[in-house]
Every structure is written in structure tokens, then in C-alpha cells.
Design a protein around this motif. Structure first.
Motif, mmCIF file in Angstrom:
data_model
loop_
_atom_site.group_PDB
_atom_site.id
_atom_site.type_symbol
_atom_site.label_atom_id
_atom_site.label_comp_id
_atom_site.label_asym_id
_atom_site.label_seq_id
_atom_site.Cartn_x
_atom_site.Cartn_y
_atom_site.Cartn_z
ATOM 1 N N PHE A 136 0.856 -1.186 0.000
ATOM 2 C CA PHE A 136 0.000 0.000 0.000
ATOM 3 C C PHE A 136 0.890 1.234 0.000
ATOM 4 N N VAL A 137 0.490 2.238 -0.771
ATOM 5 C CA VAL A 137 1.259 3.472 -0.890
ATOM 6 C C VAL A 137 0.353 4.660 -0.570
ATOM 7 N N ARG A 138 0.947 5.849 -0.561
ATOM 8 C CA ARG A 138 0.235 7.039 -0.073
ATOM 9 C C ARG A 138 0.541 8.234 -0.967
ATOM 10 N N GLU A 139 -0.420 9.150 -1.067
ATOM 11 C CA GLU A 139 -0.219 10.379 -1.833
ATOM 12 C C GLU A 139 1.053 11.074 -1.348
ATOM 13 N N PRO A 140 1.950 11.505 -2.258
ATOM 14 C CA PRO A 140 3.301 11.932 -1.857
ATOM 15 C C PRO A 140 3.364 13.083 -0.858
ATOM 16 N N VAL A 141 2.548 14.121 -0.999
ATOM 17 C CA VAL A 141 2.636 15.247 -0.067
ATOM 18 C C VAL A 141 2.203 14.812 1.332
ATOM 19 N N SER A 142 1.103 14.090 1.422
ATOM 20 C CA SER A 142 0.640 13.585 2.712
ATOM 21 C C SER A 142 1.673 12.656 3.337
ATOM 22 N N LYS A 143 2.291 11.832 2.512
ATOM 23 C CA LYS A 143 3.300 10.910 3.013
ATOM 24 C C LYS A 143 4.525 11.661 3.529
ATOM 25 N N PHE A 144 4.932 12.727 2.824
ATOM 26 C CA PHE A 144 6.065 13.540 3.273
ATOM 27 C C PHE A 144 5.757 14.193 4.615
ATOM 28 N N GLU A 145 4.548 14.744 4.762
ATOM 29 C CA GLU A 145 4.167 15.365 6.030
ATOM 30 C C GLU A 145 4.277 14.362 7.170
ATOM 31 N N SER A 146 3.781 13.166 6.966
ATOM 32 C CA SER A 146 3.850 12.127 7.989
ATOM 33 C C SER A 146 5.290 11.705 8.249
ATOM 34 N N GLY A 147 6.091 11.649 7.187
ATOM 35 C CA GLY A 147 7.495 11.293 7.332
ATOM 36 C C GLY A 147 8.269 12.306 8.148
ATOM 37 N N VAL A 148 7.975 13.594 7.970
ATOM 38 C CA VAL A 148 8.630 14.641 8.758
ATOM 39 C C VAL A 148 8.322 14.456 10.244
ATOM 40 N N PHE A 149 7.073 14.179 10.565
ATOM 41 C CA PHE A 149 6.716 13.922 11.959
ATOM 42 C C PHE A 149 7.526 12.750 12.517
#
Length: 271
Positions: free
Chosen positions: A114-127
Motif C-alpha cells: 500500500f502506498v500514499r499520496e506523496p505530499v501527505s506521506k512527506f508530512e507524515s514522514g517529517v513527523f
């Protein structure tokens, strides 16, 4: 229909010319395939009796999917045994096997992710970088930057400006988890789900491998948010992380910068 959509995404990914996308310039994040086979450097959750393997692409709902898969496997097949994690990996001491050790069997499994929309995924990755105290993220915020300015600073410090270093796996492109040494996505990958559609796409896989009744139960649990393993937007998960790292990118120019950095994900993962 859901299985068909996920299968089409996997086929599109396998045909995607990642090399040409990487030539778009320095504002595109580089990728580096694993040396053995795709997912050698990440966690793979398996249900051996169902011959099913889930590639965990970080910050894309993977903990939730892996937990649900193992719960189903234990309920239906009493597997993996309680003293085993059901994970194949090389960095987690709880994993009984690495991918090279398990390859003889797993090469015949059905693989999905499963993958995720890139901007949302980046935001979560920063956290996640902040939760783990990763130096590049902490330095990016040291002068008080916040919001979209902090997002750009972390994008450049932790992803685009690394040169010969590999980025932290929580913010590297998702396609990076799925590539063979030839820069092509593994042909073993049968289904690619979008975590935004998890309430329909994960139950479709469950129905295919475990049956209609477990699929209905999983769908009901997802709709009630009973399977969600953790959530960086809530105070209960890592509530000691400074609020500035709970990003919600609003500026369209910043969004375009992030999307360009993750161009490989945007194109190859059908976003």
C-alpha cells in the motif's frame, strides 16, 4: 473491481521508466534499489499458509496493514506461532529470517503493498523524523522555522541535499522500496493499494485470500477506525514531538516542490 484496479497499478509500476524520471534534475529525489531483490531493506509481513507477502512502505499505513494481516493469519491458520513475528527483514531483531534466507519460498508468494499520496506521506514522514530525533530534521528547525518554510528546509536537508548518502527510509520515495537492482519494480508485486482507499482495497485482498466473511469484518473495523495502529495527528502518539513538525502544507508552490521531489512516486504509483 478493486483487485483489478490494484493489479493495474502494479502493472503500471512495473512498466514505469524510473531512470528517465530521475533525469529531470536535482530537484527530484534519487532512488537506490536494494542489492538483493526489492524489499530486501525493509520489513515484509508474511502469511505463509496463504502464501501472501506485504511490503511495508513506511508512512503509508503499513503498520495497520501488517497488523491486520497477522491477525487474520493467526485466526484462520494459527500462523505465525505466537513466539514468531511473521516479519522478514534484516534490521529488526524480532525477525526470524532475512529476505535472502526466505527467498526459496517467498518467490512463490503473492506480493502486495500500500502506498500514499506523496505530499501527505512527506508530512507524515517529517513527523516521524522528529519523533526519532533525526539530526537533519532537528537542525532544519533549529532557527525556529515552521510551517511551509520548515517543510522546504527539511525537504532539502533530509532528501534532496544528501549527495551520496541515502535518505532516512521514512521520507525516501516509496518506489525505492519496490525496485529490483535493475531499477525496475519487482515482477512479484501483484497488487498496489492506495491507502486513501484502504476501506475498500484492503478488504478486497482479504476476500481473495481469506474469504468473504473476514473481509466484511475487516471492512467494518476499518470504517469504525478500529484497526488504525497509530496517528501522528493525535496527541496520543508521540505527544512530546513539537507541534511545528505536525506539518500541513498549504502553499501551492511548496506543494509543487514536494511533488517534484517525489516525481517518481507521483507518476509510477498513479497519483
Amino acid at each position: 473491481a478493486q483487485l483489478g484496479a490494484m493489479s493495474s497499478r502494479a502493472e503500471r509500476l512495473q512498466l514505469c521508466d524510473t531512470a528517465s524520471l530521475l533525469r529531470l534534475g536535482p530537484q527530484v529525489a534519487q532512488i537506490e534499489p536494494d542489492g538483493f531483490h526489492a524489499a530486501d531493506d525493509t520489513e515484509i509481513a508474511v502469511c505463509a499458509p496463504a502464501k501472501l507477502a506485504f511490503i511495508h512502505t513506511y508512512k503509508s499505513g503499513g503498520t495497520t496493514i501488517a497488523g491486520s494481516l497477522h491477525q487474520l493469519c493467526r485466526t484462520m491458520f494459527d500462523s505465525p506461532p505466537q513466539n514468531e513475528s511473521g516479519l522478514v527483514c534484516k534490521h529488526n531483531p524480532s525477525c526470524a529470517q532475512s529476505l535472502p534466507e526466505a527467498w526459496g519460498l517467498m518467490a512463490n508468494y503473492t506480493w502486495f503493498t500500500f502506498v500514499r499520496e506523496p505530499v501527505s506521506k512527506f508530512e507524515s514522514g517529517v513527523f516521524e523524523l522528529a519523533r526519532r530525533g533525526v539530526p537533519c530534521a532537528m537542525h532544519a528547525a533549529a532557527d525556529g522555522k515552521a510551517g511551509d518554510e520548515l517543510a522546504l528546509n527539511i525537504l532539502h536537508r533530509c532528501l534532496l541535499g544528501l549527495h551520496d548518502q541515502r535518505p532516512n527510509p521514512h521520507i525516501k520515495p516509496q518506489v525505492d522500496f519496490l525496485l529490483e537492482p535493475n531499477y525496475r519494480a519487482t515482477p512479484l508485486l501483484k497488487y498496489v493499494g492506495h491507502i486513501e482507499n484502504v476501506t475498500t482495497e484492503w478488504p478486497a485482498i482479504v476476500a481473495r485470500f481469506f474469504g468473504a466473511k473476514p473481509a466484511a469484518q475487516v471492512r467494518a473495523a476499518l470504517l469504525e477506525d478500529e484497526l488504525h495502529a497509530r496517528d501522528g495527528t493525535g496527541g496520543e502518539y508521540a505527544n512530546n514531538v513539537p507541534g511545528q513538525f505536525r506539518l500541513q502544507i498549504t502553499n501551492e508552490t511548496v506543494r509543487r516542490h514536494v511533488l517534484r521531489a517525489y516525481k517518481v512516486d507521483e507518476v509510477c504509483l498513479d497519483y
